[in-house]
Scaffold this motif. Structure first.
Motif, PDB file in Angstrom:
ATOM      1  N   SER A  14      22.445  14.619 -24.208  1.00 48.55           N
ATOM      2  CA  SER A  14      22.812  14.394 -25.612  1.00 48.55           C
ATOM      3  C   SER A  14      22.134  15.396 -26.536  1.00 48.55           C
ATOM      4  O   SER A  14      22.732  15.834 -27.529  1.00 48.55           O
ATOM      5  N   LEU A  15      20.906  15.770 -26.228  1.00 47.26           N
ATOM      6  CA  LEU A  15      20.228  16.795 -27.031  1.00 47.26           C
ATOM      7  C   LEU A  15      20.971  18.132 -26.931  1.00 47.26           C
ATOM      8  O   LEU A  15      21.183  18.809 -27.945  1.00 47.26           O
ATOM      9  N   PHE A  16      21.373  18.509 -25.731  1.00 45.97           N
ATOM     10  CA  PHE A  16      22.152  19.736 -25.565  1.00 45.97           C
ATOM     11  C   PHE A  16      23.497  19.626 -26.287  1.00 45.97           C
ATOM     12  O   PHE A  16      23.954  20.585 -26.902  1.00 45.97           O
ATOM     13  N   GLU A  17      24.119  18.456 -26.184  1.00 47.27           N
ATOM     14  CA  GLU A  17      25.410  18.251 -26.849  1.00 47.27           C
ATOM     15  C   GLU A  17      25.257  18.381 -28.364  1.00 47.27           C
ATOM     16  O   GLU A  17      26.118  18.955 -29.036  1.00 47.27           O
ATOM     17  N   TRP A  18      24.179  17.879 -28.902  1.00 47.83           N
ATOM     18  CA  TRP A  18      23.906  17.995 -30.332  1.00 47.83           C
ATOM     19  C   TRP A  18      23.788  19.465 -30.729  1.00 47.83           C
ATOM     20  O   TRP A  18      24.351  19.908 -31.724  1.00 47.83           O
ATOM     21  N   VAL A  19      23.066  20.233 -29.919  1.00 45.38           N
ATOM     22  CA  VAL A  19      22.914  21.666 -30.196  1.00 45.38           C
ATOM     23  C   VAL A  19      24.270  22.368 -30.114  1.00 45.38           C
ATOM     24  O   VAL A  19      24.616  23.191 -30.970  1.00 45.38           O
ATOM     25  N   LEU A  20      25.052  22.051 -29.081  1.00 45.18           N
ATOM     26  CA  LEU A  20      26.348  22.723 -28.882  1.00 45.18           C
ATOM     27  C   LEU A  20      27.374  22.354 -29.944  1.00 45.18           C
ATOM     28  O   LEU A  20      28.143  23.202 -30.390  1.00 45.18           O
ATOM     29  N   THR A  21      27.412  21.073 -30.333  1.00 47.19           N
ATOM     30  CA  THR A  21      28.441  20.628 -31.277  1.00 47.19           C
ATOM     31  C   THR A  21      27.970  20.645 -32.727  1.00 47.19           C
ATOM     32  O   THR A  21      28.782  20.666 -33.634  1.00 47.19           O
ATOM     33  N   GLY A  22      26.657  20.567 -32.914  1.00 40.87           N
ATOM     34  CA  GLY A  22      26.129  20.477 -34.267  1.00 40.87           C
ATOM     35  C   GLY A  22      26.317  19.113 -34.889  1.00 40.87           C
ATOM     36  O   GLY A  22      26.035  18.905 -36.068  1.00 40.87           O
ATOM     37  N   SER A  23      26.787  18.165 -34.091  1.00 37.32           N
ATOM     38  CA  SER A  23      27.055  16.822 -34.602  1.00 37.32           C
ATOM     39  C   SER A  23      26.214  15.789 -33.855  1.00 37.32           C
ATOM     40  O   SER A  23      26.408  15.575 -32.657  1.00 37.32           O
ATOM     41  N   PHE A  24      25.328  15.141 -34.591  1.00 44.04           N
ATOM     42  CA  PHE A  24      24.510  14.090 -34.005  1.00 44.04           C
ATOM     43  C   PHE A  24      25.382  12.917 -33.552  1.00 44.04           C
ATOM     44  O   PHE A  24      25.163  12.352 -32.479  1.00 44.04           O
ATOM     45  N   LEU A  25      26.396  12.560 -34.360  1.00 46.64           N
ATOM     46  CA  LEU A  25      27.269  11.437 -33.996  1.00 46.64           C
ATOM     47  C   LEU A  25      28.044  11.708 -32.712  1.00 46.64           C
ATOM     48  O   LEU A  25      28.173  10.828 -31.864  1.00 46.64           O
ATOM     49  N   LYS A  84      25.539  17.496 -18.789  1.00 48.79           N
ATOM     50  CA  LYS A  84      25.109  16.140 -18.429  1.00 48.79           C
ATOM     51  C   LYS A  84      25.212  15.920 -16.926  1.00 48.79           C
ATOM     52  O   LYS A  84      24.325  15.325 -16.309  1.00 48.79           O
ATOM     53  N   SER A  85      26.278  16.403 -16.332  1.00 52.19           N
ATOM     54  CA  SER A  85      26.493  16.209 -14.904  1.00 52.19           C
ATOM     55  C   SER A  85      25.421  16.920 -14.073  1.00 52.19           C
ATOM     56  O   SER A  85      24.859  16.342 -13.132  1.00 52.19           O
ATOM     57  N   VAL A  86      25.124  18.154 -14.425  1.00 47.06           N
ATOM     58  CA  VAL A  86      24.089  18.914 -13.707  1.00 47.06           C
ATOM     59  C   VAL A  86      22.716  18.281 -13.940  1.00 47.06           C
ATOM     60  O   VAL A  86      21.910  18.163 -13.008  1.00 47.06           O
ATOM     61  N   THR A  87      22.446  17.857 -15.167  1.00 45.61           N
ATOM     62  CA  THR A  87      21.175  17.191 -15.471  1.00 45.61           C
ATOM     63  C   THR A  87      21.035  15.911 -14.654  1.00 45.61           C
ATOM     64  O   THR A  87      19.960  15.613 -14.127  1.00 45.61           O
ATOM     65  N   LEU A  88      22.123  15.165 -14.517  1.00 47.13           N
ATOM     66  CA  LEU A  88      22.112  13.952 -13.692  1.00 47.13           C
ATOM     67  C   LEU A  88      21.783  14.296 -12.246  1.00 47.13           C
ATOM     68  O   LEU A  88      20.949  13.631 -11.616  1.00 47.13           O
ATOM     69  N   ILE A 106      19.695  11.361 -22.307  1.00 49.91           N
ATOM     70  CA  ILE A 106      18.884  11.873 -23.425  1.00 49.91           C
ATOM     71  C   ILE A 106      18.908  13.402 -23.447  1.00 49.91           C
ATOM     72  O   ILE A 106      19.193  14.018 -24.480  1.00 49.91           O
ATOM     73  N   ILE A 107      18.633  14.023 -22.305  1.00 49.69           N
ATOM     74  CA  ILE A 107      18.634  15.490 -22.242  1.00 49.69           C
ATOM     75  C   ILE A 107      20.033  16.035 -22.539  1.00 49.69           C
ATOM     76  O   ILE A 107      20.194  16.976 -23.325  1.00 49.69           O
TER      77      ILE A 107
END
Length: 169
Positions: free
Chosen positions: A128-139, A93-97, A125-126
């Motif tokens: 969070s999409l990466f975070e979803w992929v990394l964690t497998g958790s949408f929440l 997120k930091s690098v994307t920012l 948004i970007i």
């Protein structure tokens, strides 16, 4: 509302690059510590990103990327927050920012509230999409949108105000 600002694109051979990076990393060390005095202040106010936004928008991609990477690593090493387990998500997120802010500044050549909204939404948004992929958790990935809206608004409003103030300097 738009404000023309003097924007820089410092390179790695300039001492200013490293001095500004140190200044912004220090801000990203101090602000989170202040926000953590509030219960869940880090999750709500998202302070670790604020000076990365300013660094990248005002001083370009190099200062932005250095700040984006060094801030979370320094905070984790010195204070244990963010926890090492979530560093990949925070770093993405930091690098994307940093990339989004530097690109917006480069192409728009001014600062506006709309630009701040676009930059903050882009990295969230970007990221969070990466975070979803990394964690497998949408929440888990949507945590910033569930809890961090005040922090995003603060980045937009205070980021705009600080960049506008810096424009007069």
């Amino acid at each position: 509302m738009e404000t023309t600002v003097k924007l820089y694109s410092l390179n790695f051979r300039q001492a200013k690059t490293y001095w500004f990076t140190l200044l912004f990393v220090a801000g990203n060390l101090i602000l989170p510590q202040l926000c953590h005095l509030i219960p869940q202040g880090g999750l709500i106010l998202l302070p670790i990103y604020f000076f990365t936004l300013i660094a990248a928008y005002k001083f370009g991609i190099r200062v932005g990327l250095l700040t984006a990477v060094l801030s979370p690593l320094a905070n984790s090493a010195l204070f244990g927050m963010p926890a090492a387990a979530v560093l990949p998500e925070i770093l993405i997120k930091s690098v994307t920012l940093a990339v989004a802010a530097a690109m917006a500044a480069r192409y728009l050549k001014n600062v506006s509230m709309l630009a701040m909204v676009a930059v903050v939404l882009a990295y969230q948004i970007i990221g969070s999409l990466f975070e979803w992929v990394l964690t497998g958790s949408f929440l888990t990935a949507m945590q910033d949108f569930r809890l961090g809206v005040p922090g995003m608004l603060l980045q937009i409003v205070a980021g705009y105000a600080l960049l506008k103030w810096l424009a007069k300097r």
